[in-house]
Scaffold this motif. Sequence first.
Motif, PDB file in Angstrom:
ATOM      1  N   VAL A   2       0.690  -1.173   0.039  1.00 26.72           N
ATOM      2  CA  VAL A   2       0.104   0.028   0.125  1.00 26.72           C
ATOM      3  C   VAL A   2       0.798   1.192  -0.097  1.00 26.72           C
ATOM      4  N   ILE A   3       0.574   2.238  -0.985  1.00 29.65           N
ATOM      5  CA  ILE A   3       1.348   3.430  -0.941  1.00 29.65           C
ATOM      6  C   ILE A   3       0.412   4.523  -0.670  1.00 29.65           C
ATOM      7  N   PHE A   4       0.575   5.062   0.402  1.00 28.66           N
ATOM      8  CA  PHE A   4      -0.294   6.071   0.967  1.00 28.66           C
ATOM      9  C   PHE A   4       0.151   7.363   0.276  1.00 28.66           C
ATOM     10  N   VAL A   5      -0.559   8.159  -0.267  1.00 36.66           N
ATOM     11  CA  VAL A   5      -0.241   9.493  -1.033  1.00 36.66           C
ATOM     12  C   VAL A   5      -0.629  10.569   0.349  1.00 36.66           C
ATOM     13  N   PHE A   6       0.685  11.280   0.752  1.00 36.80           N
ATOM     14  CA  PHE A   6       0.494  12.096   1.912  1.00 36.80           C
ATOM     15  C   PHE A   6       0.461  13.327   1.266  1.00 36.80           C
ATOM     16  N   ASP A   7      -0.796  14.251   1.266  1.00 35.88           N
ATOM     17  CA  ASP A   7      -0.686  15.586   0.694  1.00 35.88           C
ATOM     18  C   ASP A   7      -0.214  16.566   1.560  1.00 35.88           C
ATOM     19  N   LEU A   8       0.721  17.252   1.287  1.00 40.08           N
ATOM     20  CA  LEU A   8       1.541  18.122   1.913  1.00 40.08           C
ATOM     21  C   LEU A   8       1.056  19.634   1.341  1.00 40.08           C
ATOM     22  N   SER A   9       0.235  19.741   0.806  1.00 39.39           N
ATOM     23  CA  SER A   9      -0.381  21.064  -0.166  1.00 39.39           C
ATOM     24  C   SER A   9      -0.558  22.382   1.181  1.00 39.39           C
ATOM     25  N   ASN A  10      -1.249  21.718   2.274  1.00 36.93           N
ATOM     26  CA  ASN A  10      -1.600  22.794   3.152  1.00 36.93           C
ATOM     27  C   ASN A  10      -2.053  22.038   4.602  1.00 36.93           C
ATOM     28  N   ASN A  11      -2.199  22.789   5.740  1.00 37.55           N
ATOM     29  CA  ASN A  11      -2.246  21.992   6.975  1.00 37.55           C
ATOM     30  C   ASN A  11      -3.406  21.256   6.935  1.00 37.55           C
ATOM     31  N   ILE A  12      -4.554  21.546   6.729  1.00 38.23           N
ATOM     32  CA  ILE A  12      -5.602  20.795   6.652  1.00 38.23           C
ATOM     33  C   ILE A  12      -5.513  19.582   5.850  1.00 38.23           C
ATOM     34  N   ALA A  13      -4.787  19.559   4.835  1.00 39.08           N
ATOM     35  CA  ALA A  13      -4.599  18.086   3.907  1.00 39.08           C
ATOM     36  C   ALA A  13      -3.652  17.270   4.637  1.00 39.08           C
ATOM     37  N   VAL A  14      -2.560  18.018   5.340  1.00 34.62           N
ATOM     38  CA  VAL A  14      -1.734  17.354   6.319  1.00 34.62           C
ATOM     39  C   VAL A  14      -2.509  16.549   7.303  1.00 34.62           C
ATOM     40  N   ASN A  15      -3.167  17.190   8.073  1.00 33.06           N
ATOM     41  CA  ASN A  15      -4.011  16.715   9.236  1.00 33.06           C
ATOM     42  C   ASN A  15      -4.861  15.471   8.565  1.00 33.06           C
ATOM     43  N   GLY A  16      -5.824  15.705   7.436  1.00 34.03           N
ATOM     44  CA  GLY A  16      -6.430  14.705   6.845  1.00 34.03           C
ATOM     45  C   GLY A  16      -5.754  13.607   6.544  1.00 34.03           C
ATOM     46  N   SER A  17      -4.440  13.666   6.026  1.00 31.69           N
ATOM     47  CA  SER A  17      -3.655  12.536   5.795  1.00 31.69           C
ATOM     48  C   SER A  17      -3.096  11.750   6.802  1.00 31.69           C
ATOM     49  N   ILE A  18      -3.002  12.202   7.829  1.00 31.80           N
ATOM     50  CA  ILE A  18      -2.703  11.575   8.991  1.00 31.80           C
ATOM     51  C   ILE A  18      -3.738  10.946   9.648  1.00 31.80           C
ATOM     52  N   ASP A  19      -4.986  11.481   9.421  1.00 29.16           N
ATOM     53  CA  ASP A  19      -6.141  10.847  10.125  1.00 29.16           C
ATOM     54  C   ASP A  19      -6.379   9.503   9.078  1.00 29.16           C
ATOM     55  N   ALA A  20      -6.351   9.709   7.861  1.00 27.30           N
ATOM     56  CA  ALA A  20      -6.749   8.683   6.924  1.00 27.30           C
ATOM     57  C   ALA A  20      -5.644   7.611   7.114  1.00 27.30           C
ATOM     58  N   LEU A  21      -4.443   7.809   7.352  1.00 29.55           N
ATOM     59  CA  LEU A  21      -3.564   6.877   7.524  1.00 29.55           C
ATOM     60  C   LEU A  21      -3.796   6.052   8.708  1.00 29.55           C
ATOM     61  N   HIS A  22      -4.266   6.676   9.749  1.00 28.74           N
ATOM     62  CA  HIS A  22      -4.654   5.953  10.874  1.00 28.74           C
ATOM     63  C   HIS A  22      -5.700   5.043  10.712  1.00 28.74           C
ATOM     64  N   SER A  23      -6.717   5.530  10.027  1.00 30.43           N
ATOM     65  CA  SER A  23      -8.010   4.595   9.627  1.00 30.43           C
ATOM     66  C   SER A  23      -7.623   3.667   9.090  1.00 30.43           C
ATOM     67  N   PHE A  24      -6.675   3.821   7.980  1.00 33.12           N
ATOM     68  CA  PHE A  24      -6.440   2.520   7.314  1.00 33.12           C
ATOM     69  C   PHE A  24      -5.549   1.308   8.054  1.00 33.12           C
ATOM     70  N   ILE A  25      -4.886   1.858   9.024  1.00 35.03           N
ATOM     71  CA  ILE A  25      -4.292   0.967   9.794  1.00 35.03           C
ATOM     72  C   ILE A  25      -5.166   0.155  10.834  1.00 35.03           C
ATOM     73  N   ASP A  26      -6.200   0.935  11.317  1.00 31.91           N
ATOM     74  CA  ASP A  26      -7.534   0.349  12.133  1.00 31.91           C
ATOM     75  C   ASP A  26      -8.144  -0.515  11.083  1.00 31.91           C
ATOM     76  N   TYR A  27      -8.159  -0.430  10.105  1.00 31.87           N
ATOM     77  CA  TYR A  27      -9.129  -1.249   8.994  1.00 31.87           C
ATOM     78  C   TYR A  27      -8.240  -2.563   8.966  1.00 31.87           C
ATOM     79  N   TYR A  28      -7.200  -2.334   8.621  1.00 31.53           N
ATOM     80  CA  TYR A  28      -6.143  -3.458   8.150  1.00 31.53           C
ATOM     81  C   TYR A  28      -5.941  -4.244   9.307  1.00 31.53           C
ATOM     82  N   GLU A  29      -6.033  -3.756  10.506  1.00 31.72           N
ATOM     83  CA  GLU A  29      -5.649  -4.536  11.708  1.00 31.72           C
ATOM     84  C   GLU A  29      -6.976  -5.380  11.990  1.00 31.72           C
ATOM     85  N   ASP A  30      -7.975  -4.931  11.816  1.00 32.83           N
ATOM     86  CA  ASP A  30      -9.277  -5.426  12.204  1.00 32.83           C
ATOM     87  C   ASP A  30      -9.389  -6.791  11.021  1.00 32.83           C
ATOM     88  N   PHE A  31      -9.375  -6.463   9.985  1.00 32.99           N
ATOM     89  CA  PHE A  31      -9.317  -7.608   8.784  1.00 32.99           C
ATOM     90  C   PHE A  31      -8.324  -8.811   9.018  1.00 32.99           C
TER      91      PHE A  31
END
Length: 437
Positions: A255-284
């Motif tokens: 999995v290659i996660f695209v981490f958007d550095l274009s602004n602060n909100i994008a950075v926070n969104g990327s961090i949160d999404a990466l965490h959700s992805f990990i959660d989902y992966y662990e459950d599965f």
Amino acid sequence: MAVVSIIGPKGGIGKTTLSINTAAALTRLLPPRDKKSDNRVCLFDLDLRLPTISSLLDSHPNKSFYDLFETLANKTWQIDFLRNFYQIISRFQWFLEGRIDAGDENLARCLAHFRNFNAELFLFTEFPQGDLLHELILDRNRVLAPKDLTLLRPILDRLDMDAFRQTLKRHENNSWPIVEEFIKYIEEYHFSILGGEIPILGKKAHRKRINEPELLLLFLDVLGKVLKRYDYVILDTPAGGVHHLSSLINVIDQVIFVFDLSNNIAVNGSIDALHSFIDYYEDFYQDFQDHKLTGLDKAHAQRLVAERGEEAVLNSLKNKKLGIVFNRCQNTREIPPSLKKLREYLDTLDKLETYKDRIQIVGMVPHHKVINITNNRGALFYNKDQGLTGHVDQIAQSILGADARPTLNSPDKDILRFLKIQNWLGFSKKLGRIASI
Ligand SMILES: Nc1ncnc2c1ncn2[C@@H]1O[C@H](COP(=O)(O)OP(=O)(O)O)[C@@H](O)[C@H]1O
Ligand SMILES: [Mg+2]
């Protein structure tokens, strides 16, 4: 075969752009198996809502996913349904003829299936004797136990089983999609694409159908057959993953996660999404180990286990490679604060220890106008700008498993050195400009 998902939290962060160009880089870096068959990479547009790759590259498979969906929904699925129906009815008739008794295990199974299977999407009027089948379905709530099957006798007596068999035979050979029709090999780029340009989920009936596990399983079956032909498959995975095809996403290798550095909100969104992805992966992963998967996930996993063995599936889940690509980076100085935020966030959630060595930093792509320009012209930026080429090669080399990559646990200076090296190689003539990045 290795399947790589390029995934990210939302639209417009560069998933498609990176998928296309990474496919090109991989194609160039892989040694051709032989001169005639250099078709080893497939780029696969998983976006069922808004597929874009084939129009971006102006390259169109004979048939799109929309057609695939139509074929499966209207033909393959229908024939499968009909075949099941035939088997169920045959059992019922054996019972009514006294050839099996009420304790027959298969009869019990057929009865349960008959009472519960979803007939809503079956096109009764499309098939001979469809009206009789429909009558059977309308009566099914009255059949609780084998003895109640006598209630169906009047309908069953009118059903011509020979004709039923003929119908099945007639459709057998032409109900399965021909996978070649859905693939387009692009001569210019030497890789294939799979996908389409018409949104599958634009059609109401399809939106309804896509929730049918049986149909999705067929869909995954076809995809599995196509994917097997390639050494590397890049999945352009729409924002937030693909709900309907999550069973596919869960069993991929990288999995290659695209981490958007274009602004602060994008950075926070990327961090949160990466965490959700990990959660989902662990459950599965956990559910797979505990044999607790359900529905489509279960059915799909069972097929994979049958094909590769439980251990192989378990290992691929356990060792799934996780990587980050920073995109739209204006200046590499933006990277350390984002890494810090990401580490802190994962730490708060007690995930850092587990993942710090596992999440690799696989690359970085600067915000660059060439990307936008070439994109809008329907071309790759990969072969248009040397500096960018270096960055995409770095991502492709990570996919190939070249050498060690820095991880979330590496010191920032090592990460930056790694990400910058490519600039120096790529831009040897433009050192002045690169120094400011
Ligand atoms: N690093 C970048 N520099 C400049 N433009 C970019 C970059 N990455 C993506 N873009 C542009 O952003 C837009 C959205 O990118 P796209 O790949 O379609 O995103 P997604 O697939 O995540 O929705 C496109 O116009 C693309 O050219
Ligand atoms: Mg996209």
